[in-house]
Design a protein around this motif. Structure first.
Motif, short mmCIF file in Angstrom:
data_model
loop_
_atom_site.label_atom_id
_atom_site.label_comp_id
_atom_site.label_asym_id
_atom_site.label_seq_id
_atom_site.Cartn_x
_atom_site.Cartn_y
_atom_site.Cartn_z
N PRO A 89 0.83 -1.21 0.00
CA PRO A 89 0.00 0.00 0.00
C PRO A 89 0.86 1.25 0.00
CG PRO A 89 0.17 -0.87 2.22
CD PRO A 89 0.90 -1.85 1.33
N GLN A 90 0.23 2.38 -0.19
CA GLN A 90 0.96 3.64 -0.18
C GLN A 90 1.32 4.02 1.25
OE1 GLN A 90 -1.18 6.78 -2.13
NE2 GLN A 90 0.41 8.32 -1.81
N PHE A 91 0.38 3.80 2.16
CA PHE A 91 0.59 4.09 3.57
C PHE A 91 0.15 2.88 4.39
CE2 PHE A 91 1.56 8.52 3.08
CZ PHE A 91 0.81 8.94 2.00
N LEU A 92 0.84 2.64 5.51
CA LEU A 92 0.51 1.52 6.37
C LEU A 92 0.84 1.90 7.80
CD1 LEU A 92 -0.51 -1.38 6.40
CD2 LEU A 92 1.84 -2.16 6.03
N SER A 93 -0.17 1.77 8.67
CA SER A 93 0.03 2.06 10.09
C SER A 93 -0.40 0.83 10.87
CB SER A 93 -0.79 3.28 10.51
OG SER A 93 -0.59 3.55 11.88
N ILE A 94 0.52 0.26 11.64
CA ILE A 94 0.22 -0.96 12.37
C ILE A 94 0.73 -0.87 13.80
CG2 ILE A 94 0.33 -2.39 10.28
CD1 ILE A 94 3.09 -3.31 11.21
N GLN A 136 8.51 -3.62 14.66
CA GLN A 136 8.94 -2.81 15.80
C GLN A 136 8.95 -1.33 15.39
OE1 GLN A 136 12.75 -4.36 17.04
NE2 GLN A 136 11.92 -6.39 17.51
N PRO A 137 8.87 -0.42 16.38
CA PRO A 137 8.89 1.01 16.02
C PRO A 137 10.10 1.41 15.19
CG PRO A 137 8.17 0.73 18.29
CD PRO A 137 8.59 -0.64 17.79
N GLY A 138 11.21 0.73 15.36
CA GLY A 138 12.41 1.01 14.57
C GLY A 138 12.28 0.67 13.11
N ASP A 139 11.21 -0.06 12.75
CA ASP A 139 10.97 -0.39 11.34
C ASP A 139 10.26 0.76 10.62
OD1 ASP A 139 10.10 -3.75 12.35
OD2 ASP A 139 12.04 -2.99 11.63
N THR A 140 9.82 1.76 11.35
CA THR A 140 9.12 2.90 10.75
C THR A 140 10.00 3.58 9.72
OG1 THR A 140 7.73 3.29 12.69
CG2 THR A 140 8.15 5.18 11.26
N GLY A 141 9.39 3.91 8.58
CA GLY A 141 10.14 4.59 7.53
C GLY A 141 9.46 4.44 6.19
N LEU A 142 10.11 4.98 5.17
CA LEU A 142 9.63 4.85 3.80
C LEU A 142 10.39 3.72 3.13
CD1 LEU A 142 7.87 6.15 1.51
CD2 LEU A 142 9.91 7.47 0.90
N TYR A 143 9.67 2.73 2.63
CA TYR A 143 10.29 1.59 1.96
C TYR A 143 10.16 1.77 0.45
CZ TYR A 143 10.79 -0.64 6.44
OH TYR A 143 11.18 -0.93 7.73
N PHE A 160 12.89 3.86 -9.55
CA PHE A 160 12.36 3.77 -8.20
C PHE A 160 10.84 3.78 -8.20
CE2 PHE A 160 15.75 4.06 -5.08
CZ PHE A 160 16.84 4.37 -5.88
N GLY A 161 10.27 2.99 -7.29
CA GLY A 161 8.85 3.07 -7.04
C GLY A 161 8.54 4.26 -6.15
N PRO A 162 7.25 4.58 -5.95
CA PRO A 162 6.88 5.74 -5.15
C PRO A 162 7.00 5.53 -3.65
CG PRO A 162 4.93 4.63 -5.95
CD PRO A 162 6.09 3.93 -6.59
N GLY A 163 7.15 4.27 -3.22
CA GLY A 163 7.37 4.02 -1.80
C GLY A 163 6.14 3.63 -1.02
N THR A 164 6.36 2.92 0.08
CA THR A 164 5.34 2.61 1.07
C THR A 164 5.79 3.23 2.38
OG1 THR A 164 4.58 0.54 0.08
CG2 THR A 164 4.26 0.80 2.45
N SER A 165 4.96 4.10 2.93
CA SER A 165 5.28 4.75 4.20
C SER A 165 4.71 3.91 5.34
CB SER A 165 4.70 6.15 4.23
OG SER A 165 5.00 6.79 5.45
N LEU A 166 5.62 3.36 6.16
CA LEU A 166 5.21 2.47 7.25
C LEU A 166 5.38 3.18 8.59
CD1 LEU A 166 4.49 -0.30 8.49
CD2 LEU A 166 6.95 -0.85 8.42
N SER A 167 4.34 3.09 9.40
CA SER A 167 4.40 3.62 10.76
C SER A 167 4.05 2.49 11.72
CB SER A 167 3.42 4.78 10.92
OG SER A 167 3.42 5.24 12.26
N VAL A 168 4.96 2.18 12.63
CA VAL A 168 4.73 1.13 13.63
C VAL A 168 4.52 1.82 14.98
CG1 VAL A 168 5.60 -0.95 14.73
CG2 VAL A 168 6.19 -0.46 12.34
N ILE A 169 3.33 1.62 15.51
CA ILE A 169 2.94 2.31 16.73
C ILE A 169 3.28 1.45 17.95
CG2 ILE A 169 0.99 3.33 17.98
CD1 ILE A 169 -0.36 3.56 15.17
N PRO A 170 3.98 2.02 18.93
CA PRO A 170 4.36 1.23 20.11
C PRO A 170 3.14 0.77 20.91
CG PRO A 170 5.61 3.27 20.00
CD PRO A 170 4.54 3.37 18.95
#
Lengths: 111, 112
Positions: B8-13, B80-87, B102-112
């Protein structure tokens, strides 16, 4: 080990002013060098690449130019900045199929 | 023109969950790379895959290159929260090893 240096980290410039961003690589010879621009939080757009001294290929017509005066030095320039030149500029080097090593980037804001 | 799409374009888990992000193209690539980028920094290379069907593991990260070398996936176990970033995924076209797309990226946010 190979390292890449890019500076400055941030830059605020008025419209119409010149630009010079510098990138240098250490620990390798004859690298392929690249300049990319990245929109906020998104993918990378290739601007220029170079396979040797004085050899520059342009990917996107724009207000920018690049030069490679030495084997491990790559410079991005503009004579007159536009507002649309604002962005995050990244320098990178590669030695083939193993991927790119990027510098830490320059955040350019044209005001 | 060769293009790479990412989803996905954005992912928050939540921390501890598993996730998979995808990189797809209609074109064949000679190799494919995955990068992680943190805000204000340059992308950092995680892995390069070159053989169709290849699977590489980097701690909790598993990368797979599609059999036809047109797509790839990145699976993270127990995020883990340290995995947060743009992939970002990036593909080398079939005829050139020196310039990647390059692809446009997937922005991942890992919530503690």
């Amino acid at each position: 080990s190979q390292t890449i240096h890019q500076w400055p980290a941030t830059l605020v410039q008025p419209v119409g002013s010149p630009l010079s961003l510098e990138c240098t690589v250490e620990g390798t010879s004859n690298p392929n060098l690249y300049w990319y621009r990245q929109a906020a939080g998104r993918g990378l757009q290739l601007l220029f690449y170079s396979v040797g001294i004085g050899q520059i290929s342009s990917e996107v017509p724009q207000n920018l130019s690049a030069s490679r005066p030495q084997d491990r030095q790559f410079i991005l320039s503009s004579k007159k900045l536009l507002l649309s030149d604002s962005g995050f500029y990244l320098c990178a080097w590669s030695m083939g199929t193993y991927g790119y090593t990027f510098g830490s980037g320059t955040r350019l804001t044209v005001v | 023109t060769q293009l790479l799409e990412q989803s996905p374009q954005f992912l928050s888990i939540q921390e501890g969950e598993n996730l998979t992000v995808y990189c797809n193209s209609s074109s064949v690539f000679s190799s494919l790379q995955w990068y992680r980028q943190e805000p204000g920094e340059g992308p950092v290379l995680l892995v390069t895959v070159v053989t169709g069907g290849e699977v590489k593991k980097l701690k909790r990260l598993t990368f797979q290159f599609g059999d036809a070398r047109k797509d790839s996936s990145l699976h993270i176990t127990a995020a883990q929260p340290g995995d947060t970033g743009l992939y970002l995924c990036a593909g080398s076209p079939g005829t050139s090893y020196d310039k990647v797309i390059f692809g446009p990226g997937t922005s991942l946010s890992v919530i503690p």
